[in-house]
Motif scaffolding. Structure first.
Motif, PDB file in Angstrom:
ATOM      1  N   ARG A   1      23.631 -13.790  -1.573  1.00 17.77           N
ATOM      2  CA  ARG A   1      23.242 -12.897  -2.446  1.00 17.77           C
ATOM      3  C   ARG A   1      22.530 -13.366  -3.827  1.00 17.77           C
ATOM      4  O   ARG A   1      22.788 -14.303  -4.025  1.00 17.77           O
TER       5      ARG A   1
ATOM      6  N   ALA B   1      10.478   1.978  -5.886  1.00 16.70           N
ATOM      7  CA  ALA B   1      12.068   2.267  -5.877  1.00 16.70           C
ATOM      8  C   ALA B   1      12.500   2.549  -7.168  1.00 16.70           C
ATOM      9  O   ALA B   1      13.285   3.229  -7.465  1.00 16.70           O
ATOM     10  N   LYS B   2      11.780   2.087  -8.190  1.00 17.24           N
ATOM     11  CA  LYS B   2      12.173   2.290  -9.663  1.00 17.24           C
ATOM     12  C   LYS B   2      11.900   3.709  -9.878  1.00 17.24           C
ATOM     13  O   LYS B   2      12.683   4.486 -10.601  1.00 17.24           O
TER      14      LYS B   2
ATOM     15  N   ARG C   1       8.589  -2.415  -5.343  1.00 13.06           N
ATOM     16  CA  ARG C   1       9.629  -2.393  -6.567  1.00 13.06           C
ATOM     17  C   ARG C   1       9.481  -1.155  -7.416  1.00 13.06           C
ATOM     18  O   ARG C   1      10.060  -0.588  -7.986  1.00 13.06           O
TER      19      ARG C   1
ATOM     20  N   ASN D   1      14.489   5.795  -8.102  1.00 12.86           N
ATOM     21  CA  ASN D   1      15.873   5.367  -8.316  1.00 12.86           C
ATOM     22  C   ASN D   1      16.425   5.075  -7.150  1.00 12.86           C
ATOM     23  O   ASN D   1      17.524   5.178  -6.775  1.00 12.86           O
ATOM     24  N   GLN D   2      15.722   4.210  -6.045  1.00 12.24           N
ATOM     25  CA  GLN D   2      16.051   3.780  -4.888  1.00 12.24           C
ATOM     26  C   GLN D   2      16.433   2.453  -5.125  1.00 12.24           C
ATOM     27  O   GLN D   2      16.007   1.589  -5.899  1.00 12.24           O
ATOM     28  N   ASP D   3      17.391   1.891  -3.992  1.00 15.15           N
ATOM     29  CA  ASP D   3      17.676   0.566  -3.827  1.00 15.15           C
ATOM     30  C   ASP D   3      16.792  -0.263  -3.342  1.00 15.15           C
ATOM     31  O   ASP D   3      16.558  -0.100  -1.804  1.00 15.15           O
ATOM     32  N   VAL D   4      16.144  -1.307  -3.554  1.00 18.25           N
ATOM     33  CA  VAL D   4      14.983  -1.986  -3.046  1.00 18.25           C
ATOM     34  C   VAL D   4      15.737  -2.898  -1.850  1.00 18.25           C
ATOM     35  O   VAL D   4      15.139  -2.721  -0.607  1.00 18.25           O
ATOM     36  N   SER D   5      17.007  -3.399  -2.034  1.00 18.73           N
ATOM     37  CA  SER D   5      17.437  -4.123  -1.011  1.00 18.73           C
ATOM     38  C   SER D   5      17.675  -3.286   0.210  1.00 18.73           C
ATOM     39  O   SER D   5      17.554  -3.961   1.324  1.00 18.73           O
ATOM     40  N   GLN D   6      17.885  -2.267   0.213  1.00 27.09           N
ATOM     41  CA  GLN D   6      18.350  -1.208   1.275  1.00 27.09           C
ATOM     42  C   GLN D   6      16.946  -1.106   2.306  1.00 27.09           C
ATOM     43  O   GLN D   6      17.184  -1.511   3.202  1.00 27.09           O
ATOM     44  N   TRP D   7      15.789  -1.030   1.647  1.00 28.34           N
ATOM     45  CA  TRP D   7      14.583  -1.121   2.304  1.00 28.34           C
ATOM     46  C   TRP D   7      14.139  -2.411   2.925  1.00 28.34           C
ATOM     47  O   TRP D   7      13.687  -2.585   3.951  1.00 28.34           O
TER      48      TRP D   7
END
Ligand code: MG
Length: 356
Positions: free
Chosen positions: A340, A266-267, A263, A270-276
């Motif tokens: 979701r 990602a923060k 987390r 600025n990446q999408d946690v759920s993508q990983w």
């Protein structure tokens, strides 16, 4: 001795296959290695000879290719050796097999020298020792271009193996460990280079030195109804189980285990946690289904082997083989649905993992 002859001798000495094999044999048979009761002939002859005691022989193979699975820029020789063994042990664990012996085939590219091979084997032997696996043979060759490291792993089991196809409607869907850390660690390595090791250690380690579930997997035999290891990412592997069992899979996004480090990473970028978490590959966790009646026992073996586990969903025949009897073209494929965080439901598509 003439300079040319001397040069020739040095070159021979540097990259002499026989000498290298002899060195590997010494390493494998020193206290760093494991000597199995099953081994009659190990490294050094034309083939290995094993006395086989288990009723089932479980065999798998997987390779690591330079520029596809690893880069010499981000991985050390020890890490590449470790990882080659780890990914194969993970496949055996997913079948519920106990690893026994491995064969290693190395095609060394132009950038690889003799000290590399020694370090590669010491990384591999560190894991082999932990997992009680013996390196019983292999091969070394030169490659004009990239390096390719290939491994064949042999395991044994006394009961029926864990297959992808065994899930039943109403089973729980469960997973070991946390998701997406390997993909996030790989991302950090690409972004930060060696600095990623300090800043996001646990994620980088999960990428370079994944821990195969070699103790937990065999203990799922007789408890889990199906099992697969996560090499391509959760979404793809769920589709593999759904297709093999002909069932629908429902996944609760809230219950997907995510580490704090992921987390934070990602923060920061600025990446999408759920993508990983949903699609990131190479986690080498076990994804399995289990009847609710067996869950208490699964928790027990998880405690025993210090394996974190989470229930992430359930299976349902509702979506299974809808349209059976119609033509192949109109038959609805078994589906994977994601409940979701925002309460909505969506189809979870299988997204392949791109290594490099
Ligand atoms: Mg697999």
């Amino acid at each position: 001795v003439a300079p040319a002859t001397r040069l020739f001798q040095t070159v021979l000495k540097k990259m002499n296959e026989f000498e290298q094999i002899e060195q590997i044999r010494r390493m494998a048979e020193s206290k760093r290695g494991i000597r199995l009761d099953e081994t009659i002939v190990g490294i050094g002859d034309d083939a290995a000879v094993l006395r086989w005691k288990s009723p089932h022989l479980v065999v798998t193979t997987d390779c690591q290719v330079e520029g596809v699975h690893f880069s010499f820029k981000t991985s050390s020789a020890e890490e590449i050796g470790y990882r080659l063994l780890a990914v194969n042990l993970s496949d055996l664990a997913a079948m519920g097999a106990t690893p026994k012996a491995v064969l290693v085939s190395l095609c060394l590219g132009p950038t690889v020298d003799a000290p590399f091979v020694k370090k590669f084997y010491s990384g591999m032997l560190a894991l082999a020792r932990k997992a009680s696996v013996q390196i019983v043979g292999g091969n070394i060759s030169r490659s004009k271009h990239t390096s390719v490291f290939d491994l064949t792993a042999i395991g044994g089991m006394h009961a029926q193996p864990l297959l992808r196809s065994g899930a039943r409607a109403g089973d729980l869907v469960a997973i070991t460990g946390t998701l997406g850390d390997s993909a996030a660690g790989f991302f950090a390595l690409k972004k930060l280079g060696p600095r990623a090791r300090q800043r996001f250690g646990p994620q980088v380690v999960r990428h370079l030195r994944p821990v195969p579930r070699s103790e937990f997997g065999p203990r799922l035999v007789g408890l889990a109804s199906s099992c697969i290891d996560l090499s391509d990412g959760l979404s793809s592997e769920l589709h593999h189980l759904a297709a093999a069992s002909g069932l629908g899979f429902w996944i609760d996004q809230k219950s997907l285990p995510v580490s704090q480090g992921l987390r934070r990473l990602a923060k920061e970028f600025n990446q999408d946690v759920s993508q990983w978490v949903l699609h990131g590959g190479e986690d080498y966790q076990l994804l399995f289904t289990v009847s609710p009646d067996h869950w208490k026992q699964v928790e027990k073996v998880a405690r025993l082997t210090q394996t974190p586990i989470s229930v992430i969903g359930f299976t349902d025949k509702q979506n299974a083989n809808r349209g059976r009897g119609r033509t192949r073209r109109t038959r609805t494929a078994p589906s994977v649905k994601l409940l979701r965080v925002d309460g909505k439901t969506q189809a979870l598509e299988a997204e392949g993992w791109v290594h490099f």
